[in-house]
Design a protein around this motif. Sequence first.
Motif, short mmCIF file in Angstrom:
data_model
loop_
_atom_site.label_atom_id
_atom_site.label_comp_id
_atom_site.label_asym_id
_atom_site.label_seq_id
_atom_site.Cartn_x
_atom_site.Cartn_y
_atom_site.Cartn_z
N ILE A 154 58.35 -39.53 132.04
CA ILE A 154 58.16 -38.09 131.88
C ILE A 154 58.40 -37.75 130.41
N GLY A 155 57.41 -37.17 129.76
CA GLY A 155 57.54 -36.87 128.34
C GLY A 155 58.13 -35.50 128.09
N LEU A 156 58.80 -35.36 126.97
CA LEU A 156 59.31 -34.06 126.53
C LEU A 156 58.25 -33.33 125.73
N LEU A 157 58.04 -32.07 126.05
CA LEU A 157 57.30 -31.16 125.20
C LEU A 157 58.36 -30.32 124.51
N ALA A 158 58.60 -30.59 123.25
CA ALA A 158 59.72 -29.96 122.53
C ALA A 158 59.34 -28.59 122.02
N TYR A 159 60.04 -27.57 122.51
CA TYR A 159 59.83 -26.24 121.93
C TYR A 159 60.94 -25.93 120.94
N SER A 160 60.66 -24.99 120.05
CA SER A 160 61.59 -24.61 118.96
C SER A 160 62.02 -25.80 118.11
N PRO A 161 61.07 -26.64 117.64
CA PRO A 161 61.47 -27.77 116.80
C PRO A 161 62.08 -27.34 115.47
N LEU A 162 61.87 -26.07 115.09
CA LEU A 162 62.48 -25.54 113.87
C LEU A 162 63.66 -24.61 114.19
N ALA A 163 64.13 -24.66 115.43
CA ALA A 163 65.23 -23.80 115.86
C ALA A 163 64.92 -22.33 115.59
N GLY A 164 63.73 -21.93 115.99
CA GLY A 164 63.33 -20.54 115.79
C GLY A 164 63.06 -20.19 114.34
N GLY A 165 62.80 -21.20 113.52
CA GLY A 165 62.54 -20.97 112.09
C GLY A 165 63.74 -21.21 111.20
N ILE A 166 64.90 -21.41 111.78
CA ILE A 166 66.12 -21.61 111.00
C ILE A 166 66.00 -22.83 110.09
N LEU A 167 65.43 -23.91 110.60
CA LEU A 167 65.34 -25.15 109.83
C LEU A 167 64.33 -25.09 108.69
N SER A 168 63.56 -24.01 108.61
CA SER A 168 62.69 -23.83 107.45
C SER A 168 63.48 -23.39 106.23
N GLY A 169 64.69 -22.88 106.47
CA GLY A 169 65.55 -22.39 105.40
C GLY A 169 65.36 -20.92 105.09
N LYS A 170 64.46 -20.26 105.81
CA LYS A 170 64.12 -18.87 105.45
C LYS A 170 65.26 -17.88 105.69
N GLN A 192 68.59 -18.62 105.19
CA GLN A 192 69.80 -19.00 104.46
C GLN A 192 70.36 -17.81 103.68
N GLY A 193 71.68 -17.74 103.64
CA GLY A 193 72.34 -16.69 102.90
C GLY A 193 72.17 -15.31 103.49
N GLY A 194 71.89 -15.26 104.79
CA GLY A 194 71.75 -13.96 105.46
C GLY A 194 70.40 -13.31 105.28
N ALA A 195 69.43 -14.02 104.73
CA ALA A 195 68.09 -13.44 104.52
C ALA A 195 67.40 -13.15 105.85
N ARG A 196 66.61 -12.09 105.87
CA ARG A 196 65.79 -11.74 107.03
C ARG A 196 64.41 -11.32 106.52
N PRO A 197 63.53 -12.27 106.25
CA PRO A 197 62.22 -11.92 105.71
C PRO A 197 61.49 -10.92 106.60
N VAL A 198 60.83 -9.98 105.97
CA VAL A 198 60.09 -8.96 106.71
C VAL A 198 59.02 -9.62 107.58
N GLY A 199 58.97 -9.23 108.84
CA GLY A 199 57.98 -9.76 109.75
C GLY A 199 58.37 -11.07 110.42
N SER A 200 59.48 -11.66 110.00
CA SER A 200 59.92 -12.93 110.59
C SER A 200 60.53 -12.68 111.96
N ARG A 201 60.69 -13.77 112.72
CA ARG A 201 61.31 -13.66 114.04
C ARG A 201 62.73 -13.11 113.92
N GLY A 202 63.44 -13.53 112.87
CA GLY A 202 64.80 -13.06 112.68
C GLY A 202 64.90 -11.58 112.37
N SER A 203 63.82 -10.99 111.90
CA SER A 203 63.82 -9.55 111.64
C SER A 203 63.51 -8.77 112.91
#
Length: 347
Positions: free
Chosen positions: A230-246, A248-259
């Motif tokens: 049984i194979g894994l289909l991995a969702y959130s490989p970037l942890a919701g975008g966190i691993l992109s670095g966007k 960092q330091g409390g940033a919340r780019p406009v239009g991002s999921r974190g915003s």
Amino acid sequence: MKYNTLGRTDISVSEICLGTMTWGSQNSEAEAFEQMDYALDNGVNFFDTAELYPTTPLSPETYADTERMIGNWFAKSGKRDQVVLATKVAGAGRPYIRGGAPITAAAVREAVDSSLQRLKTDYIDLYQIHWPNRGHYHFRQVWNYDPSTQDRAQALADITEKLEALGDCVKAGKIRAIGLSNETAWGTQKYLSIAEAKGLPRVATVQNEYNLLYRAYDLDMAELSHHETIGLLAYSPLAGGILSGKYQGGARPVGSRGSINSDIGGRLQPLQEPATKAYLDMAAKHGFDPSALAIAFCLTRPFMASVIIGATSMAQLKTDIAAADITLTPDMLKEIAKIHRTYPMPI
């Protein structure tokens, strides 16, 4: 692009899967069409969606719009036969979806027919249970997970009921294969055992969260994947975008999921920051885009069937798909292992 077989089926999918949950909220239909065109042209033959989508944010007004957009693209492009299509039936909790009730046999049949209509197709390649009716540890519920409150007989009856309904849909030619999502090792094994005993469809895949910051699948689920194919289909490989670095330091780019979702489903909190920085530093050291590094790592895992990427821009999409061309050396994997040992579960 490499291709993997889903479980014990004859369905072959690209190791990168195009995720769709932003289409209809963060992305327009025209942008969704552009993403599908580019992905297919670059070897991605696997698209994953759900009746629940879009989720950024969830809304009764946009419910199922993502499936409608994919259906419109199929109608316009005529490329349905070039795509392995996966979708899901939503579980309990959303009043605007079947009154918020748990998944029953009737719900499966209704949801399959509704998805087929929206997707403008007469079959779904992989149909998945989005989350179980009983309790589970996904969606950041690991911290208060308590399976001792579950009723075994009810859980088994529930699994059997869903399997029988899925079996009817397979016999009718509406779906080709079945999968689970946000499941546990016990739950997955019971699906397998009941299906074997009753001659019902066999689970081919499990779609669970997996990334550098959250690696629960490495344990019991990895063993099950190995022995039961049984194979894994991995969702959130970037942890919701966190691993992109966007972020960092409390940033919340406009239009991002974190915003839109302030803590990205509980992931964006202080404990992840040192671990994320360590992976960002490693990516910089080796000249990798951090998102590409995160996806490339997922692709090294022996249980991986496909990694589900999601992008709100074409630049992000191109970076994510290109991760399939990255080779991580044994020394690089040792670096990742050292960081993981230092920060084993930061989200």
